[in-house]
Write a protein that holds these residues in place. Structure first.
Motif, PDB file in Angstrom:
ATOM      1  N   LEU A  74       1.590  -5.393   8.887  1.00  0.00           N
ATOM      2  CA  LEU A  74       0.356  -6.024   9.342  1.00  0.00           C
ATOM      3  C   LEU A  74      -0.093  -5.478  10.692  1.00  0.00           C
ATOM      4  O   LEU A  74      -1.175  -5.809  11.179  1.00  0.00           O
ATOM      5  CB  LEU A  74       0.548  -7.542   9.477  1.00  0.00           C
ATOM      6  CG  LEU A  74       0.552  -8.400   8.220  1.00  0.00           C
ATOM      7  CD1 LEU A  74       1.795  -8.154   7.387  1.00  0.00           C
ATOM      8  CD2 LEU A  74       0.472  -9.876   8.588  1.00  0.00           C
ATOM      9  N   TYR A  75       0.747  -4.637  11.264  1.00  0.00           N
ATOM     10  CA  TYR A  75       0.568  -4.195  12.640  1.00  0.00           C
ATOM     11  C   TYR A  75      -0.390  -3.014  12.732  1.00  0.00           C
ATOM     12  O   TYR A  75      -0.627  -2.311  11.745  1.00  0.00           O
ATOM     13  CB  TYR A  75       1.939  -3.806  13.193  1.00  0.00           C
ATOM     14  CG  TYR A  75       2.128  -3.958  14.671  1.00  0.00           C
ATOM     15  CD1 TYR A  75       1.311  -4.777  15.428  1.00  0.00           C
ATOM     16  CD2 TYR A  75       3.145  -3.280  15.328  1.00  0.00           C
ATOM     17  CE1 TYR A  75       1.511  -4.917  16.788  1.00  0.00           C
ATOM     18  CE2 TYR A  75       3.362  -3.418  16.684  1.00  0.00           C
ATOM     19  CZ  TYR A  75       2.532  -4.237  17.402  1.00  0.00           C
ATOM     20  OH  TYR A  75       2.737  -4.380  18.746  1.00  0.00           O
TER      21      TYR A  75
ATOM     22  N   ILE B 186      -6.145   6.367   8.082  1.00  0.00           N
ATOM     23  CA  ILE B 186      -4.808   6.659   7.551  1.00  0.00           C
ATOM     24  C   ILE B 186      -3.976   5.388   7.470  1.00  0.00           C
ATOM     25  O   ILE B 186      -3.291   5.116   6.478  1.00  0.00           O
ATOM     26  CB  ILE B 186      -4.101   7.709   8.436  1.00  0.00           C
ATOM     27  CG1 ILE B 186      -4.863   9.043   8.387  1.00  0.00           C
ATOM     28  CG2 ILE B 186      -2.657   7.914   7.978  1.00  0.00           C
ATOM     29  CD1 ILE B 186      -4.362  10.067   9.384  1.00  0.00           C
ATOM     30  N   VAL B 187      -4.038   4.585   8.539  1.00  0.00           N
ATOM     31  CA  VAL B 187      -3.255   3.350   8.583  1.00  0.00           C
ATOM     32  C   VAL B 187      -3.679   2.404   7.470  1.00  0.00           C
ATOM     33  O   VAL B 187      -2.835   1.825   6.756  1.00  0.00           O
ATOM     34  CB  VAL B 187      -3.401   2.681   9.965  1.00  0.00           C
ATOM     35  CG1 VAL B 187      -2.846   1.262   9.926  1.00  0.00           C
ATOM     36  CG2 VAL B 187      -2.690   3.492  11.025  1.00  0.00           C
TER      37      VAL B 187
ATOM     38  N   ALA C  18      -1.757  -1.954   0.957  1.00  0.00           N
ATOM     39  CA  ALA C  18      -1.027  -2.692  -0.082  1.00  0.00           C
ATOM     40  C   ALA C  18       0.244  -3.326   0.460  1.00  0.00           C
ATOM     41  O   ALA C  18       0.705  -4.360  -0.041  1.00  0.00           O
ATOM     42  CB  ALA C  18      -0.689  -1.758  -1.252  1.00  0.00           C
ATOM     43  N   GLY C  19       0.823  -2.730   1.503  1.00  0.00           N
ATOM     44  CA  GLY C  19       2.068  -3.248   2.046  1.00  0.00           C
ATOM     45  C   GLY C  19       1.914  -4.493   2.886  1.00  0.00           C
ATOM     46  O   GLY C  19       2.903  -5.113   3.253  1.00  0.00           O
ATOM     47  N   GLY C  20       0.681  -4.859   3.218  1.00  0.00           N
ATOM     48  CA  GLY C  20       0.468  -6.069   4.013  1.00  0.00           C
ATOM     49  C   GLY C  20      -0.696  -5.978   4.966  1.00  0.00           C
ATOM     50  O   GLY C  20      -1.113  -6.993   5.536  1.00  0.00           O
TER      51      GLY C  20
ATOM     52  N   TYR D 195      -3.679  -5.662   4.321  1.00  0.00           N
ATOM     53  CA  TYR D 195      -4.812  -6.439   3.812  1.00  0.00           C
ATOM     54  C   TYR D 195      -4.827  -7.846   4.395  1.00  0.00           C
ATOM     55  O   TYR D 195      -5.906  -8.454   4.552  1.00  0.00           O
ATOM     56  CB  TYR D 195      -4.774  -6.496   2.283  1.00  0.00           C
ATOM     57  CG  TYR D 195      -3.664  -7.346   1.711  1.00  0.00           C
ATOM     58  CD1 TYR D 195      -3.872  -8.681   1.403  1.00  0.00           C
ATOM     59  CD2 TYR D 195      -2.394  -6.811   1.491  1.00  0.00           C
ATOM     60  CE1 TYR D 195      -2.854  -9.466   0.878  1.00  0.00           C
ATOM     61  CE2 TYR D 195      -1.369  -7.585   0.984  1.00  0.00           C
ATOM     62  CZ  TYR D 195      -1.608  -8.909   0.672  1.00  0.00           C
ATOM     63  OH  TYR D 195      -0.595  -9.690   0.169  1.00  0.00           O
ATOM     64  N   LEU D 196      -3.634  -8.373   4.731  1.00  0.00           N
ATOM     65  CA  LEU D 196      -3.580  -9.689   5.349  1.00  0.00           C
ATOM     66  C   LEU D 196      -4.199  -9.661   6.741  1.00  0.00           C
ATOM     67  O   LEU D 196      -4.937 -10.582   7.129  1.00  0.00           O
ATOM     68  CB  LEU D 196      -2.131 -10.173   5.432  1.00  0.00           C
ATOM     69  CG  LEU D 196      -1.448 -10.475   4.101  1.00  0.00           C
ATOM     70  CD1 LEU D 196       0.028 -10.811   4.325  1.00  0.00           C
ATOM     71  CD2 LEU D 196      -2.149 -11.628   3.385  1.00  0.00           C
ATOM     72  N   ALA D 197      -3.906  -8.599   7.498  1.00  0.00           N
ATOM     73  CA  ALA D 197      -4.500  -8.469   8.836  1.00  0.00           C
ATOM     74  C   ALA D 197      -6.010  -8.300   8.743  1.00  0.00           C
ATOM     75  O   ALA D 197      -6.767  -8.890   9.527  1.00  0.00           O
ATOM     76  CB  ALA D 197      -3.868  -7.288   9.569  1.00  0.00           C
ATOM     77  N   ILE D 198      -6.461  -7.494   7.781  1.00  0.00           N
ATOM     78  CA  ILE D 198      -7.900  -7.290   7.607  1.00  0.00           C
ATOM     79  C   ILE D 198      -8.577  -8.592   7.188  1.00  0.00           C
ATOM     80  O   ILE D 198      -9.674  -8.941   7.672  1.00  0.00           O
ATOM     81  CB  ILE D 198      -8.152  -6.170   6.575  1.00  0.00           C
ATOM     82  CG1 ILE D 198      -7.594  -4.845   7.102  1.00  0.00           C
ATOM     83  CG2 ILE D 198      -9.636  -6.045   6.267  1.00  0.00           C
ATOM     84  CD1 ILE D 198      -7.621  -3.722   6.091  1.00  0.00           C
ATOM     85  N   THR D 199      -7.935  -9.332   6.301  1.00  0.00           N
ATOM     86  CA  THR D 199      -8.482 -10.629   5.890  1.00  0.00           C
ATOM     87  C   THR D 199      -8.555 -11.589   7.069  1.00  0.00           C
ATOM     88  O   THR D 199      -9.545 -12.321   7.233  1.00  0.00           O
ATOM     89  CB  THR D 199      -7.610 -11.234   4.777  1.00  0.00           C
ATOM     90  OG1 THR D 199      -7.548 -10.332   3.671  1.00  0.00           O
ATOM     91  CG2 THR D 199      -8.184 -12.563   4.306  1.00  0.00           C
TER      92      THR D 199
END
Length: 689
Positions: free
Chosen positions: A412-413, A468-469, A475-477, A479-483
């Motif tokens: 998420l970082y 790139i990030v 998919a690894g997580g 998307y949670l930060a973007i959400t």
């Protein structure tokens, strides 16, 4: 005994220099506990004394990028190791690319410090050059990144501790949550206090890393050579197919992971106002020192890790930096133990960067009405205490929710930080372009173009890294930060709309006049005849309402009969209305009564007077019901109703009440403005007429 307790509280208050020390009887146990934890309150004029010199600002604002060297190399080795041992050679160009990018970003943010000395970083730059929406994107990205910085840094620090003491692994979540709490408490003590507390561990870590690199260099030059790391004997297994195109993808993925070394670089640009004058110059100098330290330490650790053939493991145990320390100094040496503790300390203290950046950015957003106004208020230690507490709460919840797993949190970082990097640098490019049109002098235009080129390079490179990030970590997580960023953006817009609507609704027109109700109905809520009731009735008489009545809710028939008998006995010449409550409620019958009264007299005001007695000790509150509090809370939403609490302070046992209270019984009513008849047991709004 009570007198002794008051004397003790007064003495503690005096020692701690509490602002309430003039009134020692008003100081509670909670006040003293707060002062013991946080220190004496600071007056506003002492704010200048909280400004930071460069040597304190470095651990306060730069602990995150400095600590990133402890795991940025590990993230690179973990990715390139997926392709097999042959692909470890990719770590060198990837590390060089990360170091160059770090240098570009540091140079770019040095210019931001000079251009925007009032702080705010990416939000202020984007708002000034692009407008509201890009600014809110930058702000939401930074806020999410600060939360992730706390979670990742603390968990990484706990991982370093459990690497040395494996028996503590089952308690990793509790240790991490406790570390967040300690960081919050230290930051609540003030900016300077936190700087002093964290300066020694930060400088110890820096010194030990350089000692590690120097020792390794000496061993390699004049000694028997640099030893292999503990994991060097293990063979790497090829986990993915290899090839030219896949090699490029593997390098890009490793580069994206290694860019964790850049987290926290923007914190100084947010906190320029916290530096001593000249603020911008000191902030830019501190940023340059941080950049030089971080680049040197990162490249040195990466080179040493490749030389010693250190391995990175998915579970992070043992960490790469611990393998280096054990290999150079020995796993049982005292120096290695100190190094492990210092590494854990700096990783945990890296969260301090967020504890300074988040509250400051939140206060700026609150002043722009994008976040609740409470976040813009400084606490009694001159820090944005509400922001500190909010950050600690969210980060602790994240750590608990992800079970203190560094691999899950790291995904998420850095999405948020590179979003803010890109917008900030692009905003600076636009700012320089505006200045170019207004600057005729050739020498000044050349300086502006050089600055613009630096920021343009930073904008392009950070935008590329962001792509790139997002591609590799989505998919690894990620998307949670973007959400979370999108949700925070929507929340901030909604808060701004609310404040604008509230301001419009509260605005006074040019020809506005005072709003005066036709009449005032005063209603005193009573349950029994006692001193608080008499005091409230006397107060009601004092405000001279058009109509005055006492109101009681009939829950127990015997209690009502006793109330009416005492009403007669004390000859209280105020009409008493009793309303039935078959379901033993208080709030709903009172609300129904007020609704009927408002319906009958829509242009009148109703003043509901609630007598309350105030106990002398905090623990005594739990012994009394809170029906008055619930009723007042509900009545705030009732139109045309004014709620007045009349507190009655209970005296110590055996002490007579004040003379004003003894004489506070209402006067006899004989005027025509009062209702005739003393007792009315009715349930309609006409009972007091």
């Amino acid at each position: 005994m009570t007198g002794l307790g008051d004397k003790v509280l007064a003495r503690l208050t005096s020692v701690l220099h509490c602002p309430d020390s003039t009134y020692p009887a008003m100081v509670t146990v909670g006040d003293v506990a707060k002062r013991l934890l946080l220190g004496p309150a600071l007056r506003t004029e002492r704010e200048h004394g909280q400004l930071l010199p460069k040597w304190l600002a470095l651990p306060v604002f730069c602990s995150d990028p400095i600590s990133s060297v402890a795991y940025a190399t590990e993230q690179i080795l973990l990715i390139v190791g997926l392709g097999g041992a042959a692909y470890l050679e990719l770590a060198t160009p990837v590390a060089i690319a990360v170091a160059v990018l770090l240098a570009v970003v540091v140079l770019s943010y040095r210019q931001t410090c000079h251009a925007y000395p009032n702080g705010g970083g990416a939000f202020v730059v984007s708002n000034d050059n692009f407008g509201e929406k890009p600014a809110l994107i930058a702000a939401s990205a930074l806020l999410v990144d600060y939360v992730m910085t706390v979670a990742v840094s603390v968990v990484a620090g706990v991982l370093a501790i459990t690497s040395r003491f494996p028996d503590l692994q089952p308690y990793a979540v509790e240790i991490a949550a406790g570390a967040v709490l300690v960081l919050a408490l230290v930051n609540l003590r003030g900016l300077k206090e936190s700087g002093r507390s964290f300066a020694i561990p930060t400088y110890i870590f820096i010194a030990l890393v350089f000692l590690l690199l120097i020792t390794a260099a000496v061993d390699g030059i004049v000694g028997e050579g640099v030893p292999l790391a503990s994991g060097a004997t293990e063979e790497l297994i090829v986990r993915e197919p290899t090839g030219g195109y896949l090699t490029v993808l593997l390098a890009l993925r490793a580069f994206a992971s290694g860019c964790t070394a850049l987290t926290g670089v923007e914190a100084i640009s947010n906190g320029v106002p916290s530096f001593r004058p000249p603020k911008s110059a000191n902030a830019a100098t501190t940023l340059a020192i941080m950049g030089a330290l971080a680049i040197t330490m990162f490249t040195g650790i990466t080179a040493l890790a490749l030389t010693m053939q250190a391995r990175a493991y998915p579970d992070g145990f043992p960490s790469v930096i611990s393998q280096l320390g054990a290999g150079i100094w020995g796993p049982d040496s005292l120096l290695f133990l100190i190094f492990q503790l210092a590494t854990a300390g700096i990783l945990i203290l890296a969260a301090n960067t967020a504890f300074n950046g988040f509250p400051m950015l939140a206060s700026i957003l609150a002043r722009h009405r994008y976040l609740p106004r409470q976040l813009s208020h400084r606490g009694d230690r001159l820090v944005y205490s509400n922001g500190v507490l909010l950050l600690a709460g969210i980060a602790a919840a994240l750590i608990i929710g992800f079970d203190a797993n560094i691999d899950r949190l790291i995904q998420l970082y850095i999405v948020g930080v590179f979003t803010s990097f890109t917008l900030s640098q692009a905003g600076m490019v636009r700012r320089w372009q505006r200045l170019l049109t207004d600057t005729p002098a050739r020498a000044q235009r050349q300086r502006i173009r050089r600055s613009q080129a630096i920021n343009a390079t930073g904008a392009v490179v950070t935008a590329l890294v962001l792509c790139i990030v997002v591609y590799y970590k989505f998919a690894g997580g990620a998307y949670l930060a973007i959400t979370a960023m999108a949700a925070l953006f929507a929340v901030m817009k909604a808060i701004q709309v609310h404040y604008r609507r509230t301001e419009t609704a509260l605005a006074v027109a040019e020809d506005a006049e005072l709003v005066k109700p036709a009449h005032n109905h005063a209603i005193v809520l009573v349950s029994q005849v006692n001193q608080p009731t008499m005091f409230a009735l006397g107060y009601a008489e004092l405000i001279r309402p058009d109509r005055l009545t006492a109101l009681s809710v009939a829950i127990d028939t015997s209690e009502i009969r006793r109330l009416q008998a005492e009403w007669d006995h004390h000859r209280i010449d105020v009409p008493l209305t009793v309303i039935e409550s078959p379901y033993r409620e208080i709030t709903r019958p009172v609300l129904d009564y007020l609704h009927r009264l408002h319906h009958r007299y829509p242009h009148d005001a109703v003043t509901l007077i609630i007598p309350e007695y105030v106990v002398r000790h905090w623990w005594e509150h739990v012994l009394h019901n809170q029906s008055a509090l619930r009723l007042k809370t509900r009545l705030h939403f009732e139109p045309g109703v004014v709620v007045t609490s009349v507190p009655y302070q209970l005296q110590p046992h055996g002490t007579p009440p004040p003379a004003s209270t003894l004489n506070a019984s209402p006067r006899k009513q004989g005027s025509a403005s009062r209702a005739v008849g003393r007792h009315r047991t009715r349930s309609d709004g006409s009972a007091d007429r």
